[in-house]
Design a protein around this motif. Sequence first.
Motif, PDB file in Angstrom:
ATOM      1  N   ASP A  65       0.837  -1.209   0.000  1.00 31.86           N
ATOM      2  CA  ASP A  65       0.000   0.000   0.000  1.00 31.86           C
ATOM      3  C   ASP A  65       0.868   1.254   0.000  1.00 31.86           C
ATOM      4  O   ASP A  65       0.584   2.221  -0.712  1.00 31.86           O
ATOM      5  N   GLU A  66       1.930   1.239   0.800  1.00 26.10           N
ATOM      6  CA  GLU A  66       2.860   2.382   0.842  1.00 26.10           C
ATOM      7  C   GLU A  66       3.509   2.595  -0.529  1.00 26.10           C
ATOM      8  O   GLU A  66       3.633   3.732  -0.982  1.00 26.10           O
ATOM      9  N   TYR A  67       3.939   1.512  -1.174  1.00 29.04           N
ATOM     10  CA  TYR A  67       4.575   1.625  -2.488  1.00 29.04           C
ATOM     11  C   TYR A  67       3.617   2.229  -3.513  1.00 29.04           C
ATOM     12  O   TYR A  67       4.000   3.079  -4.316  1.00 29.04           O
ATOM     13  N   HIS A  68       2.354   1.784  -3.488  1.00 27.80           N
ATOM     14  CA  HIS A  68       1.375   2.326  -4.432  1.00 27.80           C
ATOM     15  C   HIS A  68       1.172   3.823  -4.183  1.00 27.80           C
ATOM     16  O   HIS A  68       1.128   4.616  -5.137  1.00 27.80           O
ATOM     17  N   GLY A  88      11.969  -8.474 -18.103  1.00 28.18           N
ATOM     18  CA  GLY A  88      12.617  -8.399 -19.396  1.00 28.18           C
ATOM     19  C   GLY A  88      11.700  -8.392 -20.600  1.00 28.18           C
ATOM     20  O   GLY A  88      12.133  -8.055 -21.692  1.00 28.18           O
ATOM     21  N   GLU A  89      10.444  -8.760 -20.413  1.00 30.20           N
ATOM     22  CA  GLU A  89       9.564  -8.915 -21.570  1.00 30.20           C
ATOM     23  C   GLU A  89       8.379  -7.959 -21.514  1.00 30.20           C
ATOM     24  O   GLU A  89       7.874  -7.648 -20.448  1.00 30.20           O
ATOM     25  N   PRO A  90       7.931  -7.503 -22.707  1.00 30.36           N
ATOM     26  CA  PRO A  90       6.727  -6.674 -22.772  1.00 30.36           C
ATOM     27  C   PRO A  90       5.530  -7.480 -22.259  1.00 30.36           C
ATOM     28  O   PRO A  90       5.567  -8.701 -22.352  1.00 30.36           O
ATOM     29  N   PRO A  91       4.556  -6.877 -21.702  1.00 22.75           N
ATOM     30  CA  PRO A  91       4.342  -5.437 -21.667  1.00 22.75           C
ATOM     31  C   PRO A  91       4.915  -4.752 -20.419  1.00 22.75           C
ATOM     32  O   PRO A  91       4.716  -3.560 -20.239  1.00 22.75           O
ATOM     33  N   ILE A  92       5.655  -5.486 -19.594  1.00 26.35           N
ATOM     34  CA  ILE A  92       6.135  -4.864 -18.351  1.00 26.35           C
ATOM     35  C   ILE A  92       7.638  -4.602 -18.353  1.00 26.35           C
ATOM     36  O   ILE A  92       8.230  -4.366 -17.309  1.00 26.35           O
ATOM     37  N   ASN A  93       8.270  -4.588 -19.521  1.00 23.49           N
ATOM     38  CA  ASN A  93       9.715  -4.350 -19.573  1.00 23.49           C
ATOM     39  C   ASN A  93      10.070  -2.878 -19.351  1.00 23.49           C
ATOM     40  O   ASN A  93      11.240  -2.535 -19.261  1.00 23.49           O
ATOM     41  N   GLY A  94       9.065  -2.025 -19.205  1.00 23.49           N
ATOM     42  CA  GLY A  94       9.304  -0.631 -18.854  1.00 23.49           C
ATOM     43  C   GLY A  94       9.122  -0.375 -17.372  1.00 23.49           C
ATOM     44  O   GLY A  94       9.025   0.766 -16.924  1.00 23.49           O
ATOM     45  N   CYS A  95       9.078  -1.463 -16.618  1.00 18.87           N
ATOM     46  CA  CYS A  95       8.872  -1.386 -15.170  1.00 18.87           C
ATOM     47  C   CYS A  95      10.120  -1.831 -14.421  1.00 18.87           C
ATOM     48  O   CYS A  95      10.982  -2.511 -14.981  1.00 18.87           O
ATOM     49  N   ILE A  96      10.194  -1.450 -13.148  1.00 14.04           N
ATOM     50  CA  ILE A  96      11.148  -2.076 -12.241  1.00 14.04           C
ATOM     51  C   ILE A  96      10.338  -2.735 -11.145  1.00 14.04           C
ATOM     52  O   ILE A  96       9.254  -2.274 -10.784  1.00 14.04           O
ATOM     53  N   ARG A  97      10.849  -3.829 -10.643  1.00  9.75           N
ATOM     54  CA  ARG A  97      10.169  -4.626  -9.629  1.00  9.75           C
ATOM     55  C   ARG A  97      10.875  -4.422  -8.299  1.00  9.75           C
ATOM     56  O   ARG A  97      12.074  -4.656  -8.184  1.00  9.75           O
ATOM     57  N   VAL A  98      10.117  -3.989  -7.285  1.00  5.19           N
ATOM     58  CA  VAL A  98      10.691  -3.651  -5.986  1.00  5.19           C
ATOM     59  C   VAL A  98      10.073  -4.540  -4.913  1.00  5.19           C
ATOM     60  O   VAL A  98       8.855  -4.556  -4.738  1.00  5.19           O
ATOM     61  N   THR A  99      10.920  -5.258  -4.202  1.00  5.82           N
ATOM     62  CA  THR A  99      10.460  -6.108  -3.109  1.00  5.82           C
ATOM     63  C   THR A  99      10.070  -5.254  -1.913  1.00  5.82           C
ATOM     64  O   THR A  99      10.731  -4.276  -1.601  1.00  5.82           O
ATOM     65  N   VAL A 100       8.994  -5.649  -1.238  1.00  2.59           N
ATOM     66  CA  VAL A 100       8.568  -4.954  -0.029  1.00  2.59           C
ATOM     67  C   VAL A 100       9.543  -5.311   1.085  1.00  2.59           C
ATOM     68  O   VAL A 100       9.696  -6.480   1.426  1.00  2.59           O
ATOM     69  N   GLY A 101      10.200  -4.313   1.617  1.00  6.85           N
ATOM     70  CA  GLY A 101      11.142  -4.531   2.705  1.00  6.85           C
ATOM     71  C   GLY A 101      10.538  -4.132   4.041  1.00  6.85           C
ATOM     72  O   GLY A 101       9.334  -3.900   4.160  1.00  6.85           O
ATOM     73  N   THR A 102      11.389  -4.031   5.022  1.00  2.96           N
ATOM     74  CA  THR A 102      10.978  -3.586   6.350  1.00  2.96           C
ATOM     75  C   THR A 102      10.666  -2.086   6.298  1.00  2.96           C
ATOM     76  O   THR A 102      11.043  -1.406   5.330  1.00  2.96           O
ATOM     77  N   PRO A 103      10.016  -1.539   7.313  1.00  7.65           N
ATOM     78  CA  PRO A 103       9.755  -0.095   7.304  1.00  7.65           C
ATOM     79  C   PRO A 103      11.038   0.733   7.125  1.00  7.65           C
ATOM     80  O   PRO A 103      11.049   1.707   6.368  1.00  7.65           O
ATOM     81  N   GLY A 104      12.116   0.343   7.774  1.00  9.66           N
ATOM     82  CA  GLY A 104      13.385   1.060   7.631  1.00  9.66           C
ATOM     83  C   GLY A 104      13.949   0.965   6.234  1.00  9.66           C
ATOM     84  O   GLY A 104      14.452   1.948   5.684  1.00  9.66           O
ATOM     85  N   GLU A 105      13.871  -0.220   5.639  1.00  6.79           N
ATOM     86  CA  GLU A 105      14.346  -0.400   4.262  1.00  6.79           C
ATOM     87  C   GLU A 105      13.503   0.415   3.293  1.00  6.79           C
ATOM     88  O   GLU A 105      14.025   1.006   2.347  1.00  6.79           O
ATOM     89  N   ARG A 106      12.200   0.458   3.534  1.00  8.31           N
ATOM     90  CA  ARG A 106      11.325   1.239   2.656  1.00  8.31           C
ATOM     91  C   ARG A 106      11.664   2.725   2.741  1.00  8.31           C
ATOM     92  O   ARG A 106      11.678   3.423   1.721  1.00  8.31           O
ATOM     93  N   ALA A 107      11.940   3.223   3.930  1.00  9.72           N
ATOM     94  CA  ALA A 107      12.290   4.639   4.090  1.00  9.72           C
ATOM     95  C   ALA A 107      13.541   4.980   3.284  1.00  9.72           C
ATOM     96  O   ALA A 107      13.587   5.999   2.583  1.00  9.72           O
TER      97      ALA A 107
END
Length: 132
Positions: free
Chosen positions: A46-49, A95-114
Amino acid sequence: REAIATFQKIRNHFGVNRTGQIGALAALADQAFVKSVVAEVSRGRDEYHAFGARMGLRTLPSQTNFVCFEIGTRQAAETMMHGLLERGVFVRKPGEPPINGCIRVTVGTPGERALFYEQFAAALDALRERVS
């Protein structure tokens, strides 16, 4: 070298050793722990969105432990990924369309997210500056 190269093609790169398997089973048996992790990952998504919206970026819906931020073109996403790596933030890029213009970010701890928010904003500013 040739034999090792051949085995590298078929090995399980995300394999887990016996000790790791024992630890995973113990963690899964602790339902209070599992529920707390699931809740924290949901909170992080939710925070990432919300963060993506503040940055003017679309994020893809997710029910996983990661969120994809739509950066734009494949090249822009690669530049963003490298910019984050230079700042010590490891992300993946589909690496493949249609999402090859994205980056994928793992949800970390609150400190890592900050820390991620700081570094992401700086990398995005640098990317936008390059494009302008």
